[in-house]
Design an enzyme around this catalytic site. Sequence first.
Site, PDB file in Angstrom:
ATOM      1  N   LYS A 145       0.844  -1.203   0.000  1.00  0.00           N
ATOM      2  CA  LYS A 145       0.000   0.000   0.000  1.00  0.00           C
ATOM      3  C   LYS A 145       0.879   1.253   0.000  1.00  0.00           C
ATOM      4  O   LYS A 145       2.019   1.196   0.460  1.00  0.00           O
ATOM      5  CB  LYS A 145      -0.848   0.034   1.282  1.00  0.00           C
ATOM      6  CG  LYS A 145      -1.984  -0.959   1.314  1.00  0.00           C
ATOM      7  CD  LYS A 145      -2.762  -0.845   2.621  1.00  0.00           C
ATOM      8  CE  LYS A 145      -3.910  -1.841   2.676  1.00  0.00           C
ATOM      9  NZ  LYS A 145      -4.964  -1.575   1.695  1.00  0.00           N
ATOM     10  N   ARG A 154     -10.240 -11.526   2.069  1.00  0.00           N
ATOM     11  CA  ARG A 154     -11.116 -12.564   1.506  1.00  0.00           C
ATOM     12  C   ARG A 154     -10.454 -13.930   1.566  1.00  0.00           C
ATOM     13  O   ARG A 154     -11.141 -14.956   1.587  1.00  0.00           O
ATOM     14  CB  ARG A 154     -11.538 -12.165   0.083  1.00  0.00           C
ATOM     15  CG  ARG A 154     -10.437 -12.013  -0.887  1.00  0.00           C
ATOM     16  CD  ARG A 154     -10.864 -11.215  -2.113  1.00  0.00           C
ATOM     17  NE  ARG A 154     -10.875  -9.784  -1.869  1.00  0.00           N
ATOM     18  CZ  ARG A 154     -11.205  -8.866  -2.768  1.00  0.00           C
ATOM     19  NH1 ARG A 154     -11.570  -9.218  -3.985  1.00  0.00           N
ATOM     20  NH2 ARG A 154     -11.188  -7.590  -2.470  1.00  0.00           N
TER      21      ARG A 154
HETATM   22  N1  BES Z   1      -8.014  -3.706   4.437  1.00  0.00           N
HETATM   23  C1  BES Z   1      -8.177  -3.301   3.103  1.00  0.00           C
HETATM   24  C2  BES Z   1      -9.482  -2.519   2.855  1.00  0.00           C
HETATM   25  C3  BES Z   1      -9.659  -1.220   3.592  1.00  0.00           C
HETATM   26  C4  BES Z   1      -9.382  -0.030   2.951  1.00  0.00           C
HETATM   27  C5  BES Z   1     -10.171  -1.185   4.848  1.00  0.00           C
HETATM   28  C6  BES Z   1      -9.583   1.169   3.599  1.00  0.00           C
HETATM   29  C7  BES Z   1     -10.373   0.023   5.509  1.00  0.00           C
HETATM   30  C8  BES Z   1     -10.090   1.192   4.873  1.00  0.00           C
HETATM   31  C9  BES Z   1      -8.195  -4.512   2.163  1.00  0.00           C
HETATM   32  O1  BES Z   1      -7.439  -5.583   2.581  1.00  0.00           O
HETATM   33  C10 BES Z   1      -7.685  -4.070   0.837  1.00  0.00           C
HETATM   34  O2  BES Z   1      -6.593  -3.601   0.800  1.00  0.00           O
HETATM   35  N2  BES Z   1      -8.489  -4.205  -0.193  1.00  0.00           N
HETATM   36  C11 BES Z   1      -8.121  -3.795  -1.492  1.00  0.00           C
HETATM   37  C12 BES Z   1      -8.646  -4.821  -2.474  1.00  0.00           C
HETATM   38  C13 BES Z   1      -8.197  -4.599  -3.887  1.00  0.00           C
HETATM   39  C14 BES Z   1      -6.712  -4.819  -3.991  1.00  0.00           C
HETATM   40  C15 BES Z   1      -8.933  -5.538  -4.793  1.00  0.00           C
HETATM   41  C16 BES Z   1      -8.745  -2.431  -1.779  1.00  0.00           C
HETATM   42  O3  BES Z   1      -9.874  -2.210  -1.365  1.00  0.00           O
HETATM   43  O4  BES Z   1      -8.073  -1.590  -2.353  1.00  0.00           O
HETATM   44 ZN    ZN Z   2      -5.402  -5.473   1.987  1.00  0.00          ZN
END
Ligand code: BES
Ligand code: ZN
Length: 521
Positions: free
Chosen positions: A293, A367
């Site tokens: 990230k 997931r």
């Molecule tokens: N934990 C994150 C989602 C999240 C984002 C929670 C902001 C709380 C606040 C999750 O694991 C994630 O990173 N999801 C990705 C999925 C994508 C790569 C398909 C996302 O939402 O960007």
């Molecule tokens: Zn994530």
Amino acid sequence: MLQPLRCAVRRGVQHSCCRRLSLSAQCYSSARKGLVLGVYEKNKEDEILVLTQAGDRFDSTVSGKLRDQLERSGPSLKKGKSRIFYGLHQEFPSVVVVGLGKESVGFNQAELWNERKENIRTAVSVGCRHLQELEIEQVEVDPCGDAQAAAEGAVLGLFEYNELKKKKKKVVTPALFGSKEEEAWQKGVSFAEGQNLARYLMESPANYITPTRFAQIFEEKLGKLGSNVKVFTRQKSWIVEQQMGAFLSVAKGSEEPPVFLEIHYTGSPDPLESPLVFVGKGVTFDSGGISIKPSSGMDEMRADMGGAATICSAILTAATLKLPINLIGLAPLCENMPSGRANKPGDVVRARNGKTIQVDNTDAEGRLLLADALCYANSFNAQAIVNAATLTGAMVVALGSAATGVFTNSSWLWTHLQEAGGITGDRMWRMPLFEHYSKQVTESALADVNNVGKDGRSGGSCTAAAFLKEFVTVPHWAHLDIAGVMMNKDEVPYMRKGMSGRPTRTLIEFADRLSKDKKPS
Ligand code: BES
Ligand code: ZN
Ligand code: ZN
């Protein structure tokens, strides 16, 4: 005529220190008790002021001085606005009066919540915080006609995470003013304390709340509750035996060992009654893994165990309140880190049910944990499975912090969840589980399913939900995407800013409602 003030320490005895408000240091500190009272908003300025029942009672003990001073001190108090009065009453040197909004409000169809309860939570929270700023430790609270909502406002409002700071806010323990609604007040305290526990866990740094520490905390808390509560802290060897290859593939990127926490609460008079199974995503830190990230805001990912925190706190509260229902809580806990052992984009892993998953983005890790936990949840003959997860950033975009997104195959579950959210003010909003989204995750070059939708980021929350559906075999399942409600800036006026612990109270209320409902076939 103004009554001479009597010492709050040695009641009835008048000594020189008590004259007027010039109390001695000793008397002063012991006499620092505050009172929070609600007042309704006038429709027109020339109308008579409407106090709550408790406010009226208080006003008559001070010969109408409260009403008098309120009228003189300015216009009618608007919703959530407060005014403080000193020296009205010997027992309560400080009285905060807070605006409750219009007396006539109730359930608001447009907003899908009980506005009356929300107004009470907000007013009481404002009043309690006002007194906390003045370092008044003993605070009594007007039940405002709904002692549960008042207690929730007080306990949620006063919470602040200051565990690791030298300078801390005064600990204020709010109590009910009067004695009529003690049971409802206590219920509200339990609901809010449950949410505060989730807030505490979510706010805590990831180097404090590791998977191991998270499990220990619930072992300690649940261990005190008696023989109908059981906690199993499953270690890596158990997770391997269970063939939870998707969960393990995320955990192996980190030095912290994973834990699969399993909680059983048997509260129903029939111990064999089908349980309600809660599942919660427990990523104690989500760096994104190899699909790392951006660094800005990454610290917020310490709260990526919000699903696990809210479901475990809800079960703890249900057990404390002795709700007549059987509950099981499942929390796969690990970190998502980049390392030489971490998942790589394009890797294929095998879930507990044998399905293969192509991991095209290691940041879509939640997931993977949930796939295995849901397979395991299927084995409990559950009346329903409800999972909570801070699953997608797309959920933040879709609903913001207004409501949790609910993806469900059951209208029965949906009705209960929606009703529960309307009562707690921590609302739910139904989202689609169309075949359209399933198609996007079930076509994968190398495996049975893909952990990201082939349509890129569009409909990200819906493709994530469709992915989870591939691992569910029960007719009553709901997935709660709580990413949007994870944090509070100032949207929920009765909580300070920080990790929100939402929707813990809705989960408790939901379990309470389900315990009273006939089970569908
Ligand atoms: N934990 C994150 C989602 C999240 C984002 C929670 C902001 C709380 C606040 C999750 O694991 C994630 O990173 N999801 C990705 C999925 C994508 C790569 C398909 C996302 O939402 O960007
Ligand atoms: Zn994530
Ligand atoms: Zn995550």
